[in-house]
Design a protein around this motif. Sequence first.
Motif, mmCIF file in Angstrom:
data_model
loop_
_atom_site.group_PDB
_atom_site.id
_atom_site.type_symbol
_atom_site.label_atom_id
_atom_site.label_comp_id
_atom_site.label_asym_id
_atom_site.label_seq_id
_atom_site.Cartn_x
_atom_site.Cartn_y
_atom_site.Cartn_z
ATOM 1 N N UNK A 41 0.864 -1.118 -0.027
ATOM 2 C CA UNK A 41 -0.133 -0.172 0.093
ATOM 3 C C UNK A 41 0.718 1.355 -0.097
ATOM 4 N N UNK A 42 1.995 1.411 0.740
ATOM 5 C CA UNK A 42 2.650 2.168 0.820
ATOM 6 C C UNK A 42 3.392 2.467 -0.638
ATOM 7 N N UNK A 43 3.521 1.433 -1.157
ATOM 8 C CA UNK A 43 4.474 1.382 -2.672
ATOM 9 C C UNK A 43 3.274 1.909 -3.729
ATOM 10 N N UNK A 44 1.979 1.758 -3.481
ATOM 11 C CA UNK A 44 1.082 2.421 -4.225
ATOM 12 C C UNK A 44 0.975 3.666 -4.095
ATOM 13 N N UNK A 45 1.164 4.364 -2.619
ATOM 14 C CA UNK A 45 0.890 5.578 -2.654
ATOM 15 C C UNK A 45 2.165 6.137 -2.888
ATOM 16 N N UNK A 46 3.263 5.612 -2.875
ATOM 17 C CA UNK A 46 4.808 6.069 -3.462
ATOM 18 C C UNK A 46 4.770 6.451 -5.206
ATOM 19 N N UNK A 47 3.751 5.563 -5.687
ATOM 20 C CA UNK A 47 3.488 5.985 -7.260
ATOM 21 C C UNK A 47 3.195 7.584 -7.457
ATOM 22 N N UNK A 48 2.358 7.930 -6.442
ATOM 23 C CA UNK A 48 1.991 9.391 -6.667
ATOM 24 C C UNK A 48 3.038 10.277 -6.474
ATOM 25 N N UNK A 49 4.189 10.104 -5.701
ATOM 26 C CA UNK A 49 5.287 10.918 -5.805
ATOM 27 C C UNK A 49 6.201 10.631 -6.730
ATOM 28 N N UNK A 50 6.152 9.868 -7.540
ATOM 29 C CA UNK A 50 7.022 9.503 -8.771
ATOM 30 C C UNK A 50 8.179 8.551 -8.493
ATOM 31 N N UNK A 51 9.350 8.795 -8.917
ATOM 32 C CA UNK A 51 10.617 7.610 -8.839
ATOM 33 C C UNK A 51 10.830 7.730 -7.511
ATOM 34 N N UNK A 52 10.911 8.958 -6.725
ATOM 35 C CA UNK A 52 11.308 9.268 -5.253
ATOM 36 C C UNK A 52 10.460 8.118 -4.268
ATOM 37 N N UNK A 53 9.250 7.519 -4.945
ATOM 38 C CA UNK A 53 8.602 6.753 -4.111
ATOM 39 C C UNK A 53 9.307 5.443 -3.739
ATOM 40 N N UNK A 54 10.321 5.032 -4.604
ATOM 41 C CA UNK A 54 11.245 4.030 -4.304
ATOM 42 C C UNK A 54 11.777 4.086 -2.763
ATOM 43 N N UNK A 55 12.200 5.440 -2.509
ATOM 44 C CA UNK A 55 12.804 5.647 -1.198
ATOM 45 C C UNK A 55 11.768 5.228 -0.349
ATOM 46 N N UNK A 56 10.629 5.581 -0.436
ATOM 47 C CA UNK A 56 9.549 5.412 0.725
ATOM 48 C C UNK A 56 9.345 3.729 0.832
ATOM 49 N N UNK A 57 9.181 3.174 -0.459
ATOM 50 C CA UNK A 57 8.908 1.833 -0.496
ATOM 51 C C UNK A 57 10.273 0.822 0.452
ATOM 52 N N UNK A 58 11.468 1.519 0.035
ATOM 53 C CA UNK A 58 12.267 0.869 0.518
ATOM 54 C C UNK A 58 12.846 1.082 1.816
ATOM 55 N N UNK A 59 12.691 2.484 2.551
ATOM 56 C CA UNK A 59 12.597 2.367 3.741
ATOM 57 C C UNK A 59 11.631 2.023 4.805
ATOM 58 N N UNK A 60 10.320 1.923 4.135
ATOM 59 C CA UNK A 60 9.461 1.090 4.804
ATOM 60 C C UNK A 60 9.717 -0.269 4.958
ATOM 61 N N UNK A 61 10.237 -1.064 4.084
ATOM 62 C CA UNK A 61 10.370 -2.457 4.172
ATOM 63 C C UNK A 61 11.857 -2.501 5.244
ATOM 64 N N UNK A 62 12.635 -1.778 5.275
ATOM 65 C CA UNK A 62 13.717 -1.801 6.136
ATOM 66 C C UNK A 62 13.460 -1.362 7.539
ATOM 67 N N UNK A 63 12.286 -0.446 7.902
ATOM 68 C CA UNK A 63 12.029 -0.260 9.191
ATOM 69 C C UNK A 63 11.053 -1.516 9.586
ATOM 70 N N UNK A 64 10.159 -1.983 8.811
ATOM 71 C CA UNK A 64 9.152 -3.130 8.991
ATOM 72 C C UNK A 64 10.146 -4.389 9.479
ATOM 73 N N UNK A 65 11.242 -4.555 8.775
ATOM 74 C CA UNK A 65 11.997 -5.528 9.136
ATOM 75 C C UNK A 65 12.813 -5.418 10.375
ATOM 76 N N UNK A 66 13.126 -4.159 10.616
ATOM 77 C CA UNK A 66 13.712 -4.034 11.878
ATOM 78 C C UNK A 66 12.849 -4.224 13.089
ATOM 79 N N UNK A 67 11.595 -3.855 12.823
ATOM 80 C CA UNK A 67 10.687 -3.992 14.038
ATOM 81 C C UNK A 67 10.571 -5.298 14.169
ATOM 82 N N UNK A 68 10.431 -6.247 13.049
ATOM 83 C CA UNK A 68 10.236 -7.569 13.551
ATOM 84 C C UNK A 68 11.357 -8.389 13.979
ATOM 85 N N UNK A 69 12.303 -7.861 13.597
ATOM 86 C CA UNK A 69 13.917 -8.430 14.050
ATOM 87 C C UNK A 69 14.251 -8.054 15.535
ATOM 88 N N UNK A 70 13.924 -6.792 15.977
ATOM 89 C CA UNK A 70 14.563 -6.464 17.387
ATOM 90 C C UNK A 70 14.030 -7.300 18.446
#
Length: 196
Positions: free
Chosen positions: A75-104
């Motif tokens: 869903x964040x990737x879908x929303x990231x499409x609205x801000x253009x190619x920079x939405x890759x940053x939001x998708x990537x950082x969200x994945x990193x944050x979600x992974x860390x939340x699960x691993x800690x």
Amino acid sequence: MRLRKAPKAPLAVAGLLATPLFFVGLMATSLAIEKPAVRHVLANGKIVAKLGDPLGSTERAIWLLALVPPVGLVLIGLGGMLIGRAGVITSSLTAIAATLVLLLPLDTWTHRHTVRYPDGIDLIPRSSTSDLYLRGEWEDTARHTAERLGIATIGLAGLALGFLALFEVRKRRRVAAPVPPPPPEVAAGGPTIARP
């Protein structure tokens, strides 16, 4: 209509990262909430608690909770499409944050899961020849798997950010091609060849 014309890279990155994130979530939520069912049976005139396989509702909860991070990421990737190619940053950082939340909290969840299964995940006493898993063996394997998949998820997200940076640098450094000269004029009597 706006999403149809938007760049698809943020959604593609989110979809790619959602797969390993789902399996990290599955291992982590299994360790966090799985518990054996307790049955009370009568043995030698006493009521004894026996551990059994987890309830179906517990298994459903594990699978549904494991779906939350990847669905949120898409869903964040879908929303990231609205801000253009920079939405890759939001998708990537969200994945990193979600992974860390699960691993800690993984070590705490591993310890608690081991305590809930005193004879191991197979619930067979160690003295039996049918015992397949020792106490804590499955938990260590699940933790190790979640950590490796988490590292892969973070690595893929970093790779996506690296490619985005590379493409942006190439795009900005691109030298504009020289403007071609206008075509030669053609006289009414026929084509003329311009000589230098």
